[in-house]
Design a protein around this motif. Structure first.
Motif, PDB file in Angstrom:
ATOM      1  N   THR A   1       0.770  -3.961  -0.934  1.00 41.60           N
ATOM      2  CA  THR A   1       1.818  -4.547  -0.168  1.00 41.60           C
ATOM      3  C   THR A   1       2.197  -5.873  -0.909  1.00 41.60           C
ATOM      4  O   THR A   1       1.330  -6.582  -1.195  1.00 41.60           O
ATOM      5  CB  THR A   1       1.300  -4.911   1.207  1.00 41.60           C
ATOM      6  OG1 THR A   1       1.217  -3.882   1.966  1.00 41.60           O
ATOM      7  CG2 THR A   1       2.521  -5.632   1.971  1.00 41.60           C
ATOM      8  N   ASP A   2       3.333  -5.879  -1.239  1.00 39.36           N
ATOM      9  CA  ASP A   2       4.029  -7.134  -2.022  1.00 39.36           C
ATOM     10  C   ASP A   2       3.875  -8.344  -1.201  1.00 39.36           C
ATOM     11  O   ASP A   2       4.387  -8.260  -0.065  1.00 39.36           O
ATOM     12  CB  ASP A   2       5.505  -6.823  -2.530  1.00 39.36           C
ATOM     13  CG  ASP A   2       6.070  -8.089  -3.414  1.00 39.36           C
ATOM     14  OD1 ASP A   2       6.671  -9.084  -2.613  1.00 39.36           O
ATOM     15  OD2 ASP A   2       5.776  -7.952  -4.479  1.00 39.36           O
ATOM     16  N   ALA A   3       3.189  -9.438  -1.710  1.00 39.13           N
ATOM     17  CA  ALA A   3       2.905 -10.641  -0.936  1.00 39.13           C
ATOM     18  C   ALA A   3       4.147 -11.249  -0.490  1.00 39.13           C
ATOM     19  O   ALA A   3       4.123 -12.020   0.398  1.00 39.13           O
ATOM     20  CB  ALA A   3       2.095 -11.594  -1.698  1.00 39.13           C
ATOM     21  N   ASN A   4       5.423 -11.222  -1.353  1.00 33.50           N
ATOM     22  CA  ASN A   4       6.455 -11.974  -0.915  1.00 33.50           C
ATOM     23  C   ASN A   4       7.421 -11.045   0.145  1.00 33.50           C
ATOM     24  O   ASN A   4       7.851 -11.887   0.880  1.00 33.50           O
ATOM     25  CB  ASN A   4       7.170 -12.438  -2.378  1.00 33.50           C
ATOM     26  CG  ASN A   4       6.375 -13.292  -3.144  1.00 33.50           C
ATOM     27  OD1 ASN A   4       5.816 -14.238  -2.749  1.00 33.50           O
ATOM     28  ND2 ASN A   4       6.435 -12.886  -4.603  1.00 33.50           N
ATOM     29  N   THR A   5       7.666  -9.918  -0.168  1.00 32.84           N
ATOM     30  CA  THR A   5       8.518  -9.063   0.672  1.00 32.84           C
ATOM     31  C   THR A   5       7.810  -8.413   1.661  1.00 32.84           C
ATOM     32  O   THR A   5       8.723  -7.738   2.517  1.00 32.84           O
ATOM     33  CB  THR A   5       9.315  -8.120  -0.216  1.00 32.84           C
ATOM     34  OG1 THR A   5       8.441  -7.265  -0.950  1.00 32.84           O
ATOM     35  CG2 THR A   5       9.976  -8.999  -1.724  1.00 32.84           C
ATOM     36  N   GLY A   6       6.668  -7.897   1.517  1.00 33.79           N
ATOM     37  CA  GLY A   6       5.907  -6.981   2.418  1.00 33.79           C
ATOM     38  C   GLY A   6       6.314  -5.732   2.282  1.00 33.79           C
ATOM     39  O   GLY A   6       5.849  -4.717   2.907  1.00 33.79           O
ATOM     40  N   GLU A   7       6.849  -5.283   1.100  1.00 32.15           N
ATOM     41  CA  GLU A   7       7.350  -4.104   0.813  1.00 32.15           C
ATOM     42  C   GLU A   7       6.136  -3.177   0.251  1.00 32.15           C
ATOM     43  O   GLU A   7       5.289  -3.957  -0.460  1.00 32.15           O
ATOM     44  CB  GLU A   7       8.459  -3.906  -0.349  1.00 32.15           C
ATOM     45  CG  GLU A   7       8.966  -2.596  -0.492  1.00 32.15           C
ATOM     46  CD  GLU A   7      10.193  -2.753  -1.472  1.00 32.15           C
ATOM     47  OE1 GLU A   7      10.546  -1.700  -2.096  1.00 32.15           O
ATOM     48  OE2 GLU A   7      10.870  -3.759  -1.891  1.00 32.15           O
ATOM     49  N   GLU A   8       5.985  -1.893   0.512  1.00 36.01           N
ATOM     50  CA  GLU A   8       5.093  -1.106  -0.091  1.00 36.01           C
ATOM     51  C   GLU A   8       5.183  -0.616  -1.498  1.00 36.01           C
ATOM     52  O   GLU A   8       6.439  -0.140  -1.743  1.00 36.01           O
ATOM     53  CB  GLU A   8       4.624   0.087   0.765  1.00 36.01           C
ATOM     54  CG  GLU A   8       3.960  -0.188   2.200  1.00 36.01           C
ATOM     55  CD  GLU A   8       2.634  -0.566   2.191  1.00 36.01           C
ATOM     56  OE1 GLU A   8       1.828   0.139   1.626  1.00 36.01           O
ATOM     57  OE2 GLU A   8       2.329  -1.692   2.787  1.00 36.01           O
TER      58      GLU A   8
END
Length: 106
Positions: free
Chosen positions: A22-29
């Motif tokens: 999970t990207d820490a900035n966007t929450g995108e997988e």
């Protein structure tokens, strides 16, 4: 053993792990690949150490035929160039991941 094609070079990898992070900035997988491969000798070490300095790679998993453009996160070995002889077995560990900016610009 998994076979990867990276920038038109075949790699027979010893260890292969594919996972979602999970990207820490966007929450995108995002998909991340961790793998290792072995080479012998200083010339091979220099070649692959330089190869993995590029920032992006086109990677095809030859088993699934999936092709991704991935960002270079890191590559490492337990050796440094002055320690390596022509007979040293070197294991490279590589981490590649999808890059949000690169994927969004496509």
């Amino acid at each position: 053993m998994t076979q990867l094609m990276i920038n038109n070079v075949n790699f027979h990898v010893d260890m292969f792990e594919e996972k979602m992070i999970t990207d820490a900035n966007t929450g995108e997988e995002l998909k991340r690949l961790n793998f290792s491969f072995s080479v012998v000798g200083k010339a091979a070490y220099d070649k692959y150490d330089a190869f993995f300095e590029d920032p992006y790679f086109e990677v095809t998993n030859m088993e699934t035929k999936e092709t991704l453009t991935l960002k270079n996160i890191s590559h490492s070995t337990f050796y440094q160039s002055p320690e390596i002889t022509d007979h040293t077995n070197i294991v490279f560990r590589v981490k590649l991941s999808k890059n949000l900016l690169k994927q969004k610009n496509k």
